[in-house]
Design a protein around this motif. Structure first.
Motif, PDB file in Angstrom:
ATOM      1  N   HIS A  83       0.789  -1.229   0.000  1.00 22.02           N
ATOM      2  CA  HIS A  83       0.000   0.000   0.000  1.00 22.02           C
ATOM      3  C   HIS A  83       0.822   1.280   0.000  1.00 22.02           C
ATOM      4  O   HIS A  83       0.274   2.366  -0.082  1.00 22.02           O
ATOM      5  N   GLY A  84       2.115   1.179   0.168  1.00 22.32           N
ATOM      6  CA  GLY A  84       2.953   2.369   0.227  1.00 22.32           C
ATOM      7  C   GLY A  84       3.197   2.823   1.647  1.00 22.32           C
ATOM      8  O   GLY A  84       3.090   2.048   2.595  1.00 22.32           O
ATOM      9  N   ASN A  85       3.516   4.067   1.787  1.00 18.93           N
ATOM     10  CA  ASN A  85       3.900   4.636   3.081  1.00 18.93           C
ATOM     11  C   ASN A  85       2.841   4.363   4.134  1.00 18.93           C
ATOM     12  O   ASN A  85       1.651   4.493   3.880  1.00 18.93           O
TER      13      ASN A  85
ATOM     14  N   ASN B 180      20.802   2.383   3.217  1.00 18.48           N
ATOM     15  CA  ASN B 180      20.508   3.812   3.280  1.00 18.48           C
ATOM     16  C   ASN B 180      19.152   4.097   3.936  1.00 18.48           C
ATOM     17  O   ASN B 180      18.237   4.601   3.313  1.00 18.48           O
ATOM     18  N   VAL B 181      19.065   3.736   5.191  1.00 15.03           N
ATOM     19  CA  VAL B 181      17.874   3.990   5.985  1.00 15.03           C
ATOM     20  C   VAL B 181      18.121   5.246   6.818  1.00 15.03           C
ATOM     21  O   VAL B 181      19.191   5.419   7.400  1.00 15.03           O
ATOM     22  N   LEU B 182      17.126   6.106   6.869  1.00 15.84           N
ATOM     23  CA  LEU B 182      17.188   7.335   7.652  1.00 15.84           C
ATOM     24  C   LEU B 182      16.117   7.259   8.728  1.00 15.84           C
ATOM     25  O   LEU B 182      14.942   7.059   8.425  1.00 15.84           O
ATOM     26  N   VAL B 183      16.516   7.406   9.996  1.00 13.78           N
ATOM     27  CA  VAL B 183      15.584   7.409  11.112  1.00 13.78           C
ATOM     28  C   VAL B 183      15.543   8.836  11.657  1.00 13.78           C
ATOM     29  O   VAL B 183      16.570   9.389  12.047  1.00 13.78           O
TER      30      VAL B 183
ATOM     31  N   GLU C 253      12.590   8.885  -5.979  1.00 16.03           N
ATOM     32  CA  GLU C 253      11.119   8.952  -5.979  1.00 16.03           C
ATOM     33  C   GLU C 253      10.483   7.697  -5.384  1.00 16.03           C
ATOM     34  O   GLU C 253       9.326   7.701  -5.009  1.00 16.03           O
ATOM     35  N   GLY C 254      11.240   6.618  -5.253  1.00 17.38           N
ATOM     36  CA  GLY C 254      10.728   5.383  -4.673  1.00 17.38           C
ATOM     37  C   GLY C 254      10.985   5.237  -3.186  1.00 17.38           C
ATOM     38  O   GLY C 254      10.744   4.164  -2.627  1.00 17.38           O
ATOM     39  N   VAL C 255      11.457   6.290  -2.534  1.00 19.57           N
ATOM     40  CA  VAL C 255      11.726   6.199  -1.095  1.00 19.57           C
ATOM     41  C   VAL C 255      10.435   5.820  -0.364  1.00 19.57           C
ATOM     42  O   VAL C 255       9.362   6.316  -0.682  1.00 19.57           O
ATOM     43  N   GLN C 256      10.569   4.905   0.585  1.00 17.78           N
ATOM     44  CA  GLN C 256       9.430   4.494   1.388  1.00 17.78           C
ATOM     45  C   GLN C 256       9.509   5.181   2.745  1.00 17.78           C
ATOM     46  O   GLN C 256      10.601   5.437   3.255  1.00 17.78           O
TER      47      GLN C 256
ATOM     48  N   ASP D 201      16.643   5.003   0.911  1.00 15.50           N
ATOM     49  CA  ASP D 201      15.630   4.083   0.412  1.00 15.50           C
ATOM     50  C   ASP D 201      14.433   3.976   1.349  1.00 15.50           C
ATOM     51  O   ASP D 201      13.331   3.676   0.921  1.00 15.50           O
ATOM     52  N   LEU D 202      14.680   4.198   2.628  1.00 13.90           N
ATOM     53  CA  LEU D 202      13.634   4.072   3.636  1.00 13.90           C
ATOM     54  C   LEU D 202      13.815   5.159   4.681  1.00 13.90           C
ATOM     55  O   LEU D 202      14.915   5.345   5.191  1.00 13.90           O
ATOM     56  N   ILE D 203      12.723   5.862   4.978  1.00 12.22           N
ATOM     57  CA  ILE D 203      12.708   6.828   6.073  1.00 12.22           C
ATOM     58  C   ILE D 203      11.783   6.268   7.147  1.00 12.22           C
ATOM     59  O   ILE D 203      10.644   5.889   6.865  1.00 12.22           O
ATOM     60  N   VAL D 204      12.295   6.216   8.367  1.00 10.70           N
ATOM     61  CA  VAL D 204      11.507   5.771   9.516  1.00 10.70           C
ATOM     62  C   VAL D 204      11.378   6.972  10.443  1.00 10.70           C
ATOM     63  O   VAL D 204      12.378   7.564  10.840  1.00 10.70           O
TER      64      VAL D 204
END
Length: 177
Positions: free
Chosen positions: A21-23, A50-53, A139-142, A112-115
Protein backbone atom coordinates in the motif's frame (compact mmCIF):
# COMPACT_ATOMS: atom_id res chain seq x y z
CA UNK A 1 15.93 -9.52 20.94
CA UNK A 2 12.65 -11.39 21.15
CA UNK A 3 9.64 -9.23 20.33
CA UNK A 4 6.39 -9.41 22.22
CA UNK A 5 3.54 -10.88 20.12
CA UNK A 6 1.84 -7.49 19.60
CA UNK A 7 5.18 -5.99 18.48
CA UNK A 8 5.79 -8.79 16.00
CA UNK A 9 2.31 -8.34 14.54
CA UNK A 10 2.86 -4.58 14.21
CA UNK A 11 6.26 -5.02 12.52
CA UNK A 12 4.93 -7.61 10.07
CA UNK A 13 1.87 -5.47 9.30
CA UNK A 14 4.05 -2.42 8.63
CA UNK A 15 6.40 -4.37 6.36
CA UNK A 16 3.48 -5.85 4.41
CA UNK A 17 1.81 -2.43 4.12
CA UNK A 18 4.99 -0.85 2.74
CA UNK A 19 5.02 -3.49 0.00
CA UNK A 20 1.30 -3.48 -0.78
CA UNK A 21 0.00 0.00 0.00
CA UNK A 22 2.95 2.37 0.23
CA UNK A 23 3.90 4.64 3.08
CA UNK A 24 2.36 3.59 6.37
CA UNK A 25 2.03 4.54 10.01
CA UNK A 26 1.90 2.34 13.12
CA UNK A 27 0.01 3.65 16.13
CA UNK A 28 1.10 2.36 19.52
CA UNK A 29 0.68 3.84 22.99
CA UNK A 30 3.52 5.00 25.17
CA UNK A 31 5.31 2.00 26.61
CA UNK A 32 4.58 -0.31 23.66
CA UNK A 33 8.21 -0.27 22.55
CA UNK A 34 8.02 1.78 19.36
CA UNK A 35 11.81 2.12 19.14
CA UNK A 36 12.22 -1.65 19.40
CA UNK A 37 9.53 -2.11 16.73
CA UNK A 38 11.05 0.39 14.32
CA UNK A 39 14.46 -1.20 14.86
CA UNK A 40 13.03 -4.64 14.16
CA UNK A 41 11.31 -3.36 11.02
CA UNK A 42 14.61 -1.99 9.70
CA UNK A 43 16.29 -5.32 10.40
CA UNK A 44 13.46 -7.20 8.69
CA UNK A 45 13.84 -5.01 5.61
CA UNK A 46 17.63 -5.11 5.62
CA UNK A 47 17.66 -5.09 1.82
CA UNK A 48 16.97 -1.38 2.30
CA UNK A 49 20.41 0.11 2.57
CA UNK A 50 20.51 3.81 3.28
CA UNK A 51 17.87 3.99 5.99
CA UNK A 52 17.19 7.33 7.65
CA UNK A 53 15.58 7.41 11.11
CA UNK A 54 14.19 10.81 12.09
CA UNK A 55 13.81 12.05 15.67
CA UNK A 56 12.62 15.44 16.91
CA UNK A 57 14.96 15.67 19.92
CA UNK A 58 18.71 15.44 20.12
CA UNK A 59 18.73 13.05 23.08
CA UNK A 60 16.48 10.64 21.16
CA UNK A 61 19.07 10.31 18.38
CA UNK A 62 21.63 8.58 20.58
CA UNK A 63 18.99 6.85 22.73
CA UNK A 64 17.31 5.29 19.66
CA UNK A 65 20.65 4.36 18.11
CA UNK A 66 21.65 2.54 21.29
CA UNK A 67 18.34 0.63 21.43
CA UNK A 68 18.68 -0.17 17.72
CA UNK A 69 21.91 -2.09 18.42
CA UNK A 70 20.08 -4.29 20.94
CA UNK A 71 17.91 -5.49 18.04
CA UNK A 72 20.33 -5.24 15.09
CA UNK A 73 23.91 -5.71 16.20
CA UNK A 74 24.96 -6.46 12.60
CA UNK A 75 23.73 -3.21 10.98
CA UNK A 76 26.00 -0.18 11.08
CA UNK A 77 24.67 3.12 12.41
CA UNK A 78 25.80 6.71 12.43
CA UNK A 79 24.31 10.01 13.56
CA UNK A 80 23.47 13.39 12.11
CA UNK A 81 22.91 15.92 14.86
CA UNK A 82 24.24 19.29 15.97
CA UNK A 83 27.68 17.90 16.86
CA UNK A 84 28.09 15.22 14.21
CA UNK A 85 27.18 14.81 10.51
CA UNK A 86 28.09 11.20 9.73
CA UNK A 87 26.35 9.57 6.75
CA UNK A 88 28.71 6.56 6.56
CA UNK A 89 26.44 3.83 7.96
CA UNK A 90 23.59 1.73 6.54
CA UNK A 91 21.20 3.29 9.06
CA UNK A 92 21.54 6.95 10.00
CA UNK A 93 19.79 8.45 13.02
CA UNK A 94 19.15 12.16 12.49
CA UNK A 95 17.66 15.03 14.42
CA UNK A 96 15.09 16.79 12.26
CA UNK A 97 15.98 20.34 13.28
CA UNK A 98 19.60 19.77 12.23
CA UNK A 99 18.98 17.82 9.04
CA UNK A 100 16.28 20.18 7.74
CA UNK A 101 18.81 22.99 7.29
CA UNK A 102 19.59 23.55 3.62
CA UNK A 103 23.35 22.93 3.89
CA UNK A 104 22.72 19.64 5.69
CA UNK A 105 20.04 18.53 3.22
CA UNK A 106 22.54 19.10 0.43
CA UNK A 107 24.82 16.53 2.08
CA UNK A 108 22.07 13.91 2.50
CA UNK A 109 22.68 10.90 0.27
CA UNK A 110 19.91 9.01 -1.49
CA UNK A 111 17.85 7.10 1.07
CA UNK A 112 15.63 4.08 0.41
CA UNK A 113 13.63 4.07 3.64
CA UNK A 114 12.71 6.83 6.07
CA UNK A 115 11.51 5.77 9.52
CA UNK A 116 9.89 8.51 11.56
CA UNK A 117 9.75 8.36 15.34
CA UNK A 118 6.83 10.47 16.63
CA UNK A 119 5.28 10.44 13.15
CA UNK A 120 2.57 12.96 14.02
CA UNK A 121 5.25 15.61 13.44
CA UNK A 122 5.66 14.74 9.73
CA UNK A 123 3.38 17.52 8.53
CA UNK A 124 5.68 20.15 10.06
CA UNK A 125 7.75 22.21 7.65
CA UNK A 126 11.08 20.80 8.88
CA UNK A 127 9.97 17.22 8.23
CA UNK A 128 8.47 18.16 4.87
CA UNK A 129 11.79 19.65 3.73
CA UNK A 130 13.55 16.37 4.54
CA UNK A 131 10.87 14.20 2.94
CA UNK A 132 10.78 16.35 -0.19
CA UNK A 133 14.58 16.26 -0.52
CA UNK A 134 14.55 12.47 -0.09
CA UNK A 135 11.81 12.13 -2.74
CA UNK A 136 13.76 14.34 -5.15
CA UNK A 137 16.80 12.07 -4.78
CA UNK A 138 14.75 8.85 -4.90
CA UNK A 139 11.12 8.95 -5.98
CA UNK A 140 10.73 5.38 -4.67
CA UNK A 141 11.73 6.20 -1.10
CA UNK A 142 9.43 4.49 1.39
CA UNK A 143 8.27 6.13 4.61
CA UNK A 144 7.02 4.43 7.76
CA UNK A 145 6.08 6.25 10.93
CA UNK A 146 5.51 5.28 14.53
CA UNK A 147 3.41 7.39 16.89
CA UNK A 148 1.21 7.21 19.97
CA UNK A 149 -0.79 10.26 18.90
CA UNK A 150 -1.90 10.26 15.24
CA UNK A 151 -4.47 12.97 15.86
CA UNK A 152 -2.90 16.41 15.97
CA UNK A 153 -4.24 19.33 18.00
CA UNK A 154 -4.16 21.53 14.88
CA UNK A 155 -6.28 18.94 13.01
CA UNK A 156 -3.61 18.64 10.27
CA UNK A 157 -3.90 15.17 8.76
CA UNK A 158 -1.05 12.77 8.10
CA UNK A 159 -2.48 11.59 4.76
CA UNK A 160 -0.02 13.75 2.82
CA UNK A 161 2.79 11.48 4.01
CA UNK A 162 1.14 8.16 4.92
CA UNK A 163 -1.23 6.20 2.67
CA UNK A 164 -2.58 4.04 5.47
CA UNK A 165 -2.36 2.94 9.07
CA UNK A 166 -0.98 -0.58 8.98
CA UNK A 167 -1.57 -1.38 12.64
CA UNK A 168 -2.88 0.12 15.86
CA UNK A 169 -2.05 -1.33 19.25
CA UNK A 170 -4.60 -0.66 21.97
CA UNK A 171 -3.72 0.03 25.60
CA UNK A 172 -5.86 -2.96 26.57
CA UNK A 173 -3.48 -5.20 24.57
CA UNK A 174 -0.53 -3.89 26.58
CA UNK A 175 -2.39 -4.52 29.82
CA UNK A 176 -3.36 -8.04 28.75
CA UNK A 177 0.16 -8.95 27.70
Amino acid sequence: MLLRPYQEIAVNSASDALDKHGNTVVVAPTGAGKTIMLSSLIGKRKDNKNVLVLQHRDELVSQNSTKFHRVNDNITTSEVNAANKDWSADTVFAMVQTLSREKNLEQMPKVDLIVVDEAHHTVADTYQRIINAAREANEGVQIVGFTATPNRGDKAGLRGVFNNCSHQIEISTLIDE
